[in-house]
Design a protein around this motif. Structure first.
Motif, mmCIF file in Angstrom:
data_model
loop_
_atom_site.group_PDB
_atom_site.id
_atom_site.type_symbol
_atom_site.label_atom_id
_atom_site.label_comp_id
_atom_site.label_asym_id
_atom_site.label_seq_id
_atom_site.Cartn_x
_atom_site.Cartn_y
_atom_site.Cartn_z
ATOM 1 N N PHE A 212 -14.623 6.333 -14.497
ATOM 2 C CA PHE A 212 -15.222 6.161 -15.815
ATOM 3 C C PHE A 212 -14.094 6.109 -16.837
ATOM 4 O O PHE A 212 -13.388 7.101 -17.031
ATOM 5 N N HIS A 213 -13.917 4.962 -17.461
ATOM 6 C CA HIS A 213 -12.866 4.779 -18.458
ATOM 7 C C HIS A 213 -13.422 5.080 -19.848
ATOM 8 O O HIS A 213 -14.328 4.390 -20.328
ATOM 9 N N PHE A 214 -12.906 6.112 -20.488
ATOM 10 C CA PHE A 214 -13.245 6.376 -21.881
ATOM 11 C C PHE A 214 -12.443 5.395 -22.741
ATOM 12 O O PHE A 214 -11.308 5.062 -22.408
ATOM 13 N N LEU A 215 -13.014 4.956 -23.847
ATOM 14 C CA LEU A 215 -12.428 3.856 -24.612
ATOM 15 C C LEU A 215 -12.256 4.213 -26.077
ATOM 16 O O LEU A 215 -13.005 5.008 -26.639
ATOM 17 N N ASP A 216 -11.266 3.573 -26.685
ATOM 18 C CA ASP A 216 -10.979 3.733 -28.108
ATOM 19 C C ASP A 216 -11.783 2.687 -28.888
ATOM 20 O O ASP A 216 -11.615 1.476 -28.642
ATOM 21 N N VAL B 117 -11.875 -2.124 -6.150
ATOM 22 C CA VAL B 117 -12.392 -1.166 -7.122
ATOM 23 C C VAL B 117 -13.850 -1.464 -7.440
ATOM 24 O O VAL B 117 -14.700 -0.560 -7.482
ATOM 25 N N HIS B 118 -14.170 -2.729 -7.653
ATOM 26 C CA HIS B 118 -15.550 -3.094 -7.945
ATOM 27 C C HIS B 118 -16.465 -2.790 -6.760
ATOM 28 O O HIS B 118 -17.615 -2.395 -6.939
ATOM 29 N N GLU B 119 -15.940 -2.961 -5.545
ATOM 30 C CA GLU B 119 -16.740 -2.639 -4.372
ATOM 31 C C GLU B 119 -17.028 -1.146 -4.301
ATOM 32 O O GLU B 119 -18.134 -0.729 -3.929
ATOM 33 N N ARG B 120 -16.077 -0.319 -4.706
ATOM 34 C CA ARG B 120 -16.321 1.125 -4.737
ATOM 35 C C ARG B 120 -17.378 1.469 -5.786
ATOM 36 O O ARG B 120 -18.228 2.343 -5.558
ATOM 37 N N VAL B 121 -17.320 0.790 -6.923
ATOM 38 C CA VAL B 121 -18.341 1.007 -7.955
ATOM 39 C C VAL B 121 -19.714 0.606 -7.420
ATOM 40 O O VAL B 121 -20.702 1.338 -7.574
ATOM 41 N N ARG B 122 -19.776 -0.554 -6.762
ATOM 42 C CA ARG B 122 -21.043 -1.029 -6.216
ATOM 43 C C ARG B 122 -21.605 -0.035 -5.201
ATOM 44 O O ARG B 122 -22.790 0.337 -5.268
ATOM 45 N N ALA C 157 -11.267 -1.950 -15.430
ATOM 46 C CA ALA C 157 -9.864 -1.604 -15.647
ATOM 47 C C ALA C 157 -9.430 -2.153 -17.003
ATOM 48 O O ALA C 157 -10.036 -3.112 -17.515
ATOM 49 N N PRO C 158 -8.399 -1.558 -17.628
ATOM 50 C CA PRO C 158 -7.993 -2.018 -18.965
ATOM 51 C C PRO C 158 -7.736 -3.520 -19.045
ATOM 52 O O PRO C 158 -8.104 -4.163 -20.048
ATOM 53 N N ASP C 159 -7.139 -4.108 -18.013
ATOM 54 C CA ASP C 159 -6.838 -5.536 -18.081
ATOM 55 C C ASP C 159 -8.047 -6.411 -17.756
ATOM 56 O O ASP C 159 -7.954 -7.639 -17.773
#
Length: 222
Positions: A177-181, A14-19, A131-133
């Motif tokens: 893109f994770h929206f956050l509380d 996942v991080h590689e895709r972001v990069r 990611a959430p975790d």
């Protein structure tokens, strides 16, 4: 780079895709976003407040610095700044455009910095790619590189959805893109050893995507 397992692949993948996604859009991002602080008076005020709290001679980290415009703004104000970003292309732009700041390639889960190296830090819209975790370990890593009592400013889009982008300004990408509380992020900060000093949110400016944005100003506990 560190990562954790998730439903769409390992954290490393996942991080590689972001990069890769940010590498692809880096030049367009600089063109479109590089001057955004000119139209964001609240952001400038919060950054100025953080710099003042950090004190004279402080070294400020810009975590998830993108093309370096925030790091550059702080450096132009006389601050020593270190920008860190996952994308080599973004880091290269930062080094070229803002020679008064230092730039390093690195991951929020494994920052290229020694313990207690920084007197303050900002993480503007960088937690949204975790990611959430991964939020808790990322905040623990941020705490590690801050000295005791150092201020931290974070910002993010408010919500509970995850938006996957596959096309960005005409480029093929694959980034979440994770929206956050805000309450959940504040709790995570406290659990990571930070004290919350200010919380606010705002509506988008006319030139921004139509999302509400949250800002949390925290301080590393001793």
């Amino acid at each position: 780079m560190m990562g954790t397992e998730d439903a769409d692949g390992t954290g490393d993948e996942v991080h590689e895709r972001v990069r890769r996604s940010y590498d692809v859009v880096a030049e367009e991002y600089r063109t479109r976003i590089g001057g955004e602080l000119d139209g964001k008076p609240l952001d400038r005020a919060l950054l100025a407040a953080l710099a003042e709290q950090a004190g004279d001679g402080a070294v400020i980290a810009d975590l998830g610095c993108g093309p370096g415009h925030v790091a550059g703004w702080l450096a132009e104000g006389g601050r020593a700044v270190v920008g860190v970003d996952l994308s080599p292309a973004m880091v290269a732009i930062g080094r070229k455009e803002y020679p008064r700041a230092e730039f390093r390639e690195g991951d929020l889960l494994g920052l290229p910095a020694r313990a207690g190296e920084f007197d303050a830090a900002v993480a503007l819209y960088s937690l949204i790619h975790l990611a959430p975790d991964e939020l808790a370990p990322a905040l623990a890593e941020i705490r590690r590189v801050l000295r005791p009592g150092a201020p931290l400013l974070v910002s993010f889009h408010i919500g509970d959805e995850v938006k996957n982008l596959t096309e960005w300004w005409g480029h093929d990408v694959d980034v979440d893109f994770h929206f956050l509380d805000p309450a959940a992020v504040a709790t995570a900060l406290r659990e990571a050893g930070f004290r919350i000093e200010a919380e606010l949110d705002r509506a988008p400016y006319a030139h921004e995507a139509e999302t509400r944005r949250a800002y949390l100003l925290a301080r590393r506990e001793d």
